[in-house]
Motif scaffolding. Structure first.
Motif, PDB file in Angstrom:
ATOM      1  N   SER B 192       0.876  -1.174   0.000  1.00  0.00           N
ATOM      2  CA  SER B 192       0.000   0.000   0.000  1.00  0.00           C
ATOM      3  C   SER B 192       0.915   1.227   0.000  1.00  0.00           C
ATOM      4  N   PRO B 193       0.374   2.410  -0.243  1.00  0.00           N
ATOM      5  CA  PRO B 193       1.280   3.572  -0.411  1.00  0.00           C
ATOM      6  C   PRO B 193       1.908   4.072   0.906  1.00  0.00           C
ATOM      7  N   ILE B 194       2.421   3.148   1.688  1.00  0.00           N
ATOM      8  CA  ILE B 194       3.214   3.585   2.841  1.00  0.00           C
ATOM      9  C   ILE B 194       4.591   3.986   2.328  1.00  0.00           C
ATOM     10  N   PRO B 195       5.274   4.897   3.020  1.00  0.00           N
ATOM     11  CA  PRO B 195       6.614   5.268   2.565  1.00  0.00           C
ATOM     12  C   PRO B 195       7.573   4.091   2.723  1.00  0.00           C
ATOM     13  N   ARG B 196       8.705   4.176   2.059  1.00  0.00           N
ATOM     14  CA  ARG B 196       9.708   3.106   2.168  1.00  0.00           C
ATOM     15  C   ARG B 196      10.123   2.922   3.626  1.00  0.00           C
ATOM     16  N   TRP B 197      10.067   4.015   4.360  1.00  0.00           N
ATOM     17  CA  TRP B 197      10.363   4.024   5.792  1.00  0.00           C
ATOM     18  C   TRP B 197       9.570   2.958   6.561  1.00  0.00           C
ATOM     19  N   ASP B 198       8.359   2.699   6.104  1.00  0.00           N
ATOM     20  CA  ASP B 198       7.456   1.821   6.863  1.00  0.00           C
ATOM     21  C   ASP B 198       7.503   0.356   6.433  1.00  0.00           C
ATOM     22  N   VAL B 199       8.071   0.074   5.264  1.00  0.00           N
ATOM     23  CA  VAL B 199       8.012  -1.307   4.765  1.00  0.00           C
ATOM     24  C   VAL B 199       8.721  -2.288   5.708  1.00  0.00           C
ATOM     25  N   PRO B 200       9.905  -1.935   6.262  1.00  0.00           N
ATOM     26  CA  PRO B 200      10.558  -2.889   7.177  1.00  0.00           C
ATOM     27  C   PRO B 200       9.715  -3.219   8.406  1.00  0.00           C
TER      28      PRO B 200
END
Lengths: 178, 331, 354
Positions: B192-200
């Motif tokens: 979903s359009p979460i920032p790359r910051w949130d994927v981990p």
């Protein structure tokens, strides 16, 4: 404009049962407790007239019909209620879906005894490392048959019931027999 | 039998708005989504009293899981006070009587658009992410039937090619949010359009994440302890937004994802994106007693959650013996 | 909790809704009755797109949304979601419809005759400005025919099939609960026939027209001839649990059958919807006619036109772009700035001299 609707007993039961089911499938091998014992709650939470169901245990037929399910052979069922699994061939007859439509893989509900039987170790999504457990009252060769009917992402997802207890075994789990 | 026997007693609205059959369909599809992590499962997706594209997918999941004791938090772009978050929160409370909260630590169910909170989520929490476009392959294949076949074949070559072309052209991967990620080593998923910051934060997490696209009628999930690996080349590492060194102009918070606020002098100031983390930081600074959870990032760097079991409340008698494998949790 | 901004957000959305509703004024049963009486074709269009047949509810939806049709259809569909499905009506054949209008462009005359029925087709589209200066338009009484017209008419395609000019679709034996229902199952491709027709039936009129028109202008393979266009009422026959079949009333329906003359035989395209909406049915039937073998990604490909004529989804997604997107924007800005920094680090000599 709107008054807040109140959850009736059926809604409350189905909600709590499903919470346990979802938790169990999200954490394979970790037991979880349902509000009530047996298949009735699972049927109430999941099954209705949109479902094609196979019941291997005749005692489960009335509640399934009551829920509106169509009774079919295992090959055509989206849900299979095995009761106590006595027919080792049943697993192989269940729908596994396909890589194109993994959601066509059936959900199997099997009665078992937790803490008895052969030791197994579950590894995969939902498991922190690995989880060792014992699930009994399953036919000879069950784990081998289960491994055979998973061609990930095709496969069947199994819910073991022991009274109020639940253990989930999604197709994504690898089972090592100890 | 009479017609009345077939119908339930009339009520202006079902509990949680959705009727029992809609909920059962969602329950069945959520099971399949959890059992095949990252794989998009089609579902009917009922119409709800909110416009398509405004969180109707997430809303249907929340409405199915909610009960009068579920403590609900709703965020949009990280903020609880965003107008659409306020609207969804109000609707959820109105049709379920569930208590609402702004505090990530207090919430049982968090419905979010475009952010994962900064505080580490626990095993007893469920994160529901709203998804506008569930198909990570759409930029390379807009036709859904062909994209489905590509997933079936694990045919992600064009995906890799697209990333490679970006590196050649721009010196880096230009994907902003919605970074395509491989789930459980099999299905490429949009987080979903979460920032790359949130994927981990989705990788080997303790909590369950359910992603639901109402308009596109697809639901998928990331169970706890599941690998979520952004698509990267061995020699070009994954890079989150360069926010680790920024300071929030309002709260003084550091090391979290920030909103950039353009200033009239031509420069910009920054503000914590997770609004409740900002509020807690301010209250803590002002000497109030406030419970601040452990954060995924420490000093601007992602820290893997500590290994070890967290079975959550309400587990039953068990011979289960959690047996963590070392290294299983490192992103 | 004392965080003011949260209350601010909630207050803002409440006040903005009040502002919208203040403009509309009081909505009561009289307003709804006026809408229903004055705008029957709009009521029909909304009922069709909502896939919910209830003139009062449709008029209410229009009244409470001030005539924003996308909003009206959404309100109705959301209401529809909450209703139980009690029964499935018996299938209706064309020949059983209580027909008000049935015309064919394929033949000068057809069995049963051309029945013009109510239409503005041959009216002169002159605005009745007199009304604004105190006049009124009173309908001129319709002169009764010498002989009452029959209520039912056979279908044109049945005659063509009997004369070996067209192959009718194979009869579909699926009935009752087993009929696939688009509102309870996802649309997958290749779509099931029932899903295709249901999807077209509730498609947004303007969207269907745009894509259907594209097909008519040559972006489709087949040029339609209107084999039959019908405005009618259909009997809703349901079974009581004791087995007795009874009529629960009649609903207005429209349907169009178009044919292509390209092959050895006529090929058929079909569409029907609740309410009377001719433009939508002709355009939808044209898309149906063109969908077989249409190239992937073309306007006449089933996946393309079914997805893009779904008005509630399309309008919702369109207006969702009003929602804040600053997190995704920030994420992209970060990548852009980093790429620019790398570029300038790589080639400092190409930078303009200051």
């Amino acid at each position: 404009m709107l008054t807040t609707p109140v959850a009736d007993a059926a809604e409350t039961r189905a909600n709590a049962t499903y919470e346990a089911i979802l938790w169990a499938f999200s954490r394979p091998g970790m037991p979880r407790r349902m509000p009530h014992s047996g298949e009735a709650g699972v049927i109430e939470a999941l099954i209705d007239r949109e479902c094609a169901v196979h019941a291997a245990d005749p005692l489960l037929i009335p509640p399934l019909l009551q829920a509106g399910a169509r009774l079919v052979e295992p090959e055509a069922a989206d849900h299979v209620f095995a009761g106590r699994l006595t027919d080792p061939a049943l697993l192989g007859r269940c729908r596994a879906g396909s890589a194109l439509y993994p959601d066509d893989g059936a959900t199997l509900v099997i009665r078992a005894r937790f803490g008895q039987g052969a030791g197994v170790r579950f590894v995969g999504p939902g498991v922190d490392g690995g989880v060792k457990l014992r699930i009994g009252d399953l036919p000879e060769g069950f784990w081998r048959d289960r491994a055979r009917c998973v061609r990930y992402p095709a496969g069947v997802d199994i819910l073991f019931l022991d009274g109020e207890g639940l253990i989930g075994l999604p197709r994504s789990t690898t089972v090592e027999v100890m | 039998m009479t017609l009345a026997d077939l119908a339930r007693p009339w009520a202006a609205m079902s509990y949680g708005f959705l009727d029992a059959s809609a909920k059962r369909e969602l329950r069945r599809k959520m099971i399949k989504a959890v059992c095949v992590p990252g794989c998009q499962m089609p579902y009917a997706s009922r119409e709800v009293p909110m416009a398509r594209g405004w969180g109707t997918g997430g809303l249907q999941v929340s409405l199915t899981l909610i009960n009068p004791r579920t403590r609900v938090k709703v965020i949009d772009q990280g903020a609880d006070d965003s107008v659409n978050a306020a609207s969804i929160r109000r609707f959820l409370a109105r049709v379920s009587g569930a208590p609402v909260t702004l505090d990530t630590l207090e919430a049982d169910l968090i419905q979010s658009r475009h952010r994962v909170p900064e505080e580490i989520l626990r095993s007893d929490q469920v994160l529901v992410l709203q998804v506008p476009n569930p198909e990570p392959l759409r930029p390379v294949q807009p036709n859904m039937s062909i994209a489905r076949q590509m997933h079936a074949d694990a045919d992600y070559g064009r995906m890799w090619l697209q990333l490679y072309e970006q590196i050649v052209r721009s010196g880096r991967v230009m994907q902003g949010a919605s970074y395509p990620s491989m789930v459980n080593g099999r299905h490429v998923m949009t987080p979903s359009p979460i920032p790359r910051w949130d994927v981990p934060k989705l990788h080997m997490a303790r909590h369950l994440t359910i992603l639901s696209a109402g308009r596109e009628k697809r639901i998928f999930a990331v169970p706890p302890f599941t690998r979520v690996e952004p698509l990267v080349f061995d020699d070009v590492p994954y890079r989150v937004e360069d926010h680790g060194g920024l300071t929030c102009a309002r709260s003084g918070a550091r090391g979290v994802f920030m909103n950039e606020i353009p200033q009239s002098d031509g420069g910009s100031a920054h503000e914590v994106s997770d609004s409740e983390w900002g509020v807690k930081t301010i209250r803590h600074r002002d000497g109030e007693a406030v419970r601040m959870g452990e954060t995924w990032y420490r000093d601007g760097r992602f820290v893997a959650p500590r290994p070890g079991p967290d079975p959550g409340p309400r587990s039953v008698r068990t011979d289960a013996d959690p047996d963590p494998v070392p290294g299983g949790g490192a992103p | 909790m004392a965080y003011v901004a949260t209350r601010g957000g909630e207050r803002a959305i409440e006040q903005s809704e009040r502002l919208f509703r203040a403009e509309l004024g009081r909505i009561d049963a009289a307003r709804v009755a006026q809408v229903r009486q004055a705008l029957p074709y709009l009521v029909d269009r909304v009922m069709g797109e909502a896939s919910l047949y209830d003139e009062d509810l449709a008029a209410l939806a229009m009244a409470q949304t001030g005539g924003d049709l996308y909003e009206a259809v959404l309100v109705l569909r959301a209401w529809r979601t909450t209703q139980p499905r009690l029964a499935v009506a018996a299938p209706v054949e064309q020949g059983q419809l209580f027909t008000h209008r049935r015309i064919s462009a394929a033949f000068k005359d057809i069995p049963g005759g051309q029945v013009l029925g109510p239409t503005l087709d041959y009216s002169h589209r002159v605005l009745a400005t007199d009304v604004l200066s105190g006049g009124a338009v009173d309908p001129v009484p319709v002169a009764p025919a010498a002989r009452a017209a029959p209520a039912q008419y056979p279908s044109v395609s049945a005659w063509q099939a009997a004369n070996d000019l067209a192959d009718l679709p194979a009869p579909d034996g699926v009935t009752g609960e087993a009929i696939p229902d688009l509102t309870r199952e996802p649309l997958l491709f290749p779509a099931r026939r029932a899903h295709t027709l249901q999807s077209l039936a509730r498609a947004e009129t303007g969207g269907v027209l745009a894509l259907g028109y594209a097909a008519m202008r040559g972006y489709g393979q087949a040029h339609p001839t209107v084999n039959e266009l019908r405005l009618a009422e259909a009997e809703i026959v349901v079974a009581h649990p004791d087995g007795t079949e009874f009529s629960a009333g009649r609903v207005k329906v429209s349907q169009a059958e178009v044919v292509s003359k390209k092959g050895d035989k006529l090929t058929l395209g079909f569409a029907a919807t609740l309410g009377w909406n001719e433009v939508k049915c002709i355009a939808a039937a044209t898309l149906d006619l063109n969908s077989a073998g249409a190239p992937k990604g073309s306007a006449t490909e089933e996946e393309f036109f079914l997805y893009h004529t779904e008005g509630v989804e399309a309008s919702g997604f369109c207006i969702h772009f009003k929602l804040p997107h600053y997190v995704t924007f920030q994420s992209s800005l970060d990548a852009m700035r980093d790429a620019a920094a790398r570029r300038s680090a790589r080639s400092p000599q190409q930078e303009p001299a200051e």
